[in-house]
Design an enzyme around this catalytic site. Structure first.
Site, PDB file in Angstrom:
ATOM      1  N   SER A   1       1.207  13.884   2.674  1.00  0.00           N
ATOM      2  CA  SER A   1       0.244  13.198   1.816  1.00  0.00           C
ATOM      3  C   SER A   1       0.010  13.884   0.480  1.00  0.00           C
ATOM      4  O   SER A   1      -0.506  13.264  -0.446  1.00  0.00           O
ATOM      5  CB  SER A   1      -1.081  13.020   2.553  1.00  0.00           C
ATOM      6  OG  SER A   1      -1.557  14.260   3.021  1.00  0.00           O
TER       7      SER A   1
ATOM      8  N   HIS B   1       0.766   7.648   5.682  1.00  0.00           N
ATOM      9  CA  HIS B   1       1.224   7.266   4.343  1.00  0.00           C
ATOM     10  C   HIS B   1       2.557   6.517   4.362  1.00  0.00           C
ATOM     11  O   HIS B   1       3.076   6.179   3.298  1.00  0.00           O
ATOM     12  CB  HIS B   1       1.319   8.492   3.438  1.00  0.00           C
ATOM     13  CG  HIS B   1      -0.026   8.915   2.935  1.00  0.00           C
ATOM     14  ND1 HIS B   1      -0.669   8.257   1.915  1.00  0.00           N
ATOM     15  CD2 HIS B   1      -0.863   9.893   3.342  1.00  0.00           C
ATOM     16  CE1 HIS B   1      -1.842   8.826   1.698  1.00  0.00           C
ATOM     17  NE2 HIS B   1      -1.986   9.824   2.552  1.00  0.00           N
TER      18      HIS B   1
ATOM     19  N   LYS C   1      -5.169   2.653   4.602  1.00  0.00           N
ATOM     20  CA  LYS C   1      -4.467   2.859   3.330  1.00  0.00           C
ATOM     21  C   LYS C   1      -3.765   1.548   2.960  1.00  0.00           C
ATOM     22  O   LYS C   1      -4.420   0.649   2.444  1.00  0.00           O
ATOM     23  CB  LYS C   1      -3.527   4.046   3.452  1.00  0.00           C
ATOM     24  CG  LYS C   1      -4.281   5.337   3.811  1.00  0.00           C
ATOM     25  CD  LYS C   1      -3.393   6.544   3.842  1.00  0.00           C
ATOM     26  CE  LYS C   1      -4.039   7.744   4.514  1.00  0.00           C
ATOM     27  NZ  LYS C   1      -5.216   8.270   3.846  1.00  0.00           N
TER      28      LYS C   1
HETATM   29  N1  PMP Z   1      -2.963  11.437   8.598  1.00  0.00           N
HETATM   30  C1  PMP Z   1      -2.536  11.611   7.341  1.00  0.00           C
HETATM   31  C2  PMP Z   1      -1.177  12.166   7.112  1.00  0.00           C
HETATM   32  C3  PMP Z   1      -3.364  11.242   6.268  1.00  0.00           C
HETATM   33  O1  PMP Z   1      -2.962  11.423   5.002  1.00  0.00           O
HETATM   34  C4  PMP Z   1      -4.636  10.709   6.530  1.00  0.00           C
HETATM   35  C5  PMP Z   1      -5.588  10.281   5.425  1.00  0.00           C
HETATM   36  N2  PMP Z   1      -5.787  11.171   4.416  1.00  0.00           N
HETATM   37  C6  PMP Z   1      -5.025  10.554   7.858  1.00  0.00           C
HETATM   38  C7  PMP Z   1      -4.169  10.907   8.869  1.00  0.00           C
HETATM   39  C8  PMP Z   1      -6.364   9.988   8.203  1.00  0.00           C
HETATM   40  O2  PMP Z   1      -6.356   8.605   8.097  1.00  0.00           O
HETATM   41  P1  PMP Z   1      -7.711   7.806   7.944  1.00  0.00           P
HETATM   42  O3  PMP Z   1      -8.087   7.802   6.508  1.00  0.00           O
HETATM   43  O4  PMP Z   1      -7.409   6.456   8.507  1.00  0.00           O
HETATM   44  O5  PMP Z   1      -8.719   8.555   8.774  1.00  0.00           O
END
Ligand code: PMP
Length: 408
Positions: free
Chosen positions: A195, A223, A254
């Site tokens: 990310s 992502h 997302k």
């Molecule tokens: N895993 C990864 C790799 C992420 O980038 C994110 C969000 N930043 C999440 C999990 C968490 O997802 P959510 O926003 O749905 O809690």
């Protein structure tokens, strides 16, 4: 022992904040007074936003809005209970069936967020007799999931399949520490797309290495959901590895444009998580509008393939132009494009100057990334027009020259 008696017991919080401010690491919240989208309102200004994860522009898509409104009319505003008590509605089950069909897996189970999916699944399926093997740059929620697990863990160098092989070879050869018995489960965990840098995990190599050690692979596709693979099915589909990755976690927050996380895998995985995963058991389920809008998003992703095409053509153009201007965009291969700044102070000033030029692009600093790897993290979406991207690039060029990051 009276010296501390009248001291504010939480005074240390103010001291910590002061320390963060002095190191340019304090991040104030930016408040939007508009809907999410390619243009947003912040502090009474209209800005081109390069900061959301709204890859396909679905946060404000008319079909999702309408699905959410209809669900509110039919089912109300909240679900009223955790899933295992009285909080499972037909909308939740329909969403899980839609997701399983989309992902081509036996079953899926939704969680309140991607974060709770990771912290729910990892400690539920691993224990003392298992080993978790994790990429060093995996997301915070994976790290927290591992912390909640009783399983020992080994970390391998980022995206390095040879390093992973070495860890797995040793694990198979030596077995569990103290006993030498084989592990019950070796779980190899990786983000599908990382990310902060926007690089894609080398999944074919990871899967091969895992198969050689009889290990299971767990991919966090937050992502990659809606971004990679056919109609946005994710990194497993992107690499043609269907059936070879035991557990996929995706997010609905997302590209899907709403909120939530899900786990895709076997029926047994779903069934055991329903019995044991703590966020599932102890935290209330999604409001009806969330579940309905997510189901609609899955349909939109298949009905409107032009969104994904647009996301990628915008991405390619934006990256190529940033590179032409002389910016360092690291190792990104996806719509996440970091523009490397080095120190946190420069990143903060760059972001502030972009703001003044009409562009909303947030800095990412320590501890999210290494102290000398501060960056402006950008994500272009399918909803950006060519003119908006041109304007944003002009602002990057002007600020980059002013701050001496690119040649004038
Ligand atoms: N895993 C990864 C790799 C992420 O980038 C994110 C969000 N930043 C999440 C999990 C968490 O997802 P959510 O926003 O749905 O809690």
């Amino acid at each position: 022992m009276t010296t501390n008696l009248h001291r504010d017991p939480l005074a240390f919080l103010g001291e910590e904040l002061e320390d963060l401010r002095s190191r340019h690491l304090y991040r104030p919240l930016r408040v939007m007074s508009s809907a999410q989208g390619p243009m947003v309102s912040v502090d009474d200004r209209r800005l081109i936003s390069l900061s959301s994860n709204d890859y396909l522009g679905l946060t404000h898509h008319p079909r999702l809005r309408e699905a959410a409104l209809q669900a509110v009319r039919d089912f109300g505003a909240g679900s009223g209970a955790v899933r295992t008590i009285a909080g499972t509605m037909t909308l939740h089950e329909e969403l899980e069936r839609d997701l399983a069909a989309f992902k081509g897996t036996e079953a899926t189970l939704t969680f309140q967020s991607g974060f709770t999916a990771n912290t729910g699944v990892i400690p539920t399926i691993t224990g003392e007799q298992d080993l978790i093997v994790s990429d060093e740059l995996n997301h915070a929620s994976i790290i927290d999931g591992m912390r909640l697990s009783k399983a020992p863990r080994k970390i391998f160098k980022h995206a390095d399949v040879e390093a992973l092989r070495a860890v797995l070879d040793e694990a198979v050869e030596k077995g569990r520490e103290g006993t030498g018995l084989p592990y019950r489960l070796i779980l190899v965990v990786t983000d599908g797309v990382f990310s902060m840098d926007g690089d894609i995990a080398p999944l074919p190599g990871i899967v091969e290495a895992a198969e050689a050690a009889n290990a299971a692979v767990f991919v966090d596709d937050a992502h990659a959901s809606g971004v990679l693979g056919r109609d946005g099915r994710g990194s497993v589909d992107h690499f043609g590895l269907d059936g070879r990755v035991a557990i996929q976690v995706g997010t609905l927050s997302k590209a899907v444009g709403v909120l939530g996380g899900y786990v895709a895998g076997s029926q047994d995985l779903r069934d055991i998580l329903i019995q044991r995963a703590r966020p599932f058991l102890f935290s209330t389920s999604h409001p009806p509008a969330v579940a309905a809008a997510c189901s609609e998003a899955i349909r939109v992703m298949q009905d409107e393939p032009q969104l994904l095409e647009r996301l990628w053509s915008n991405t390619k153009r934006f990256k190529a132009e940033l590179a032409r201007l002389g910016f360092d965009t690291g190792r990104s291969e996806t719509p996440i494009t970091p523009v490397m700044m080095g120190d946190p102070d420069t990143a903060g000033r760059f972001s502030q100057r972009l703001f003044e030029e009409g562009v909303f692009a947030q800095p990412v600093v320590f501890p999210t990334v290494a102290i000398d790897k501060a960056r402006i993290r950008t994500i272009v979406t399918a909803a950006h027009s060519a003119e908006q991207l041109d304007q944003a690039l002009e602002a990057f060029a002007a600020v980059g020259r002013d701050l001496g990051l690119i040649a004038g």
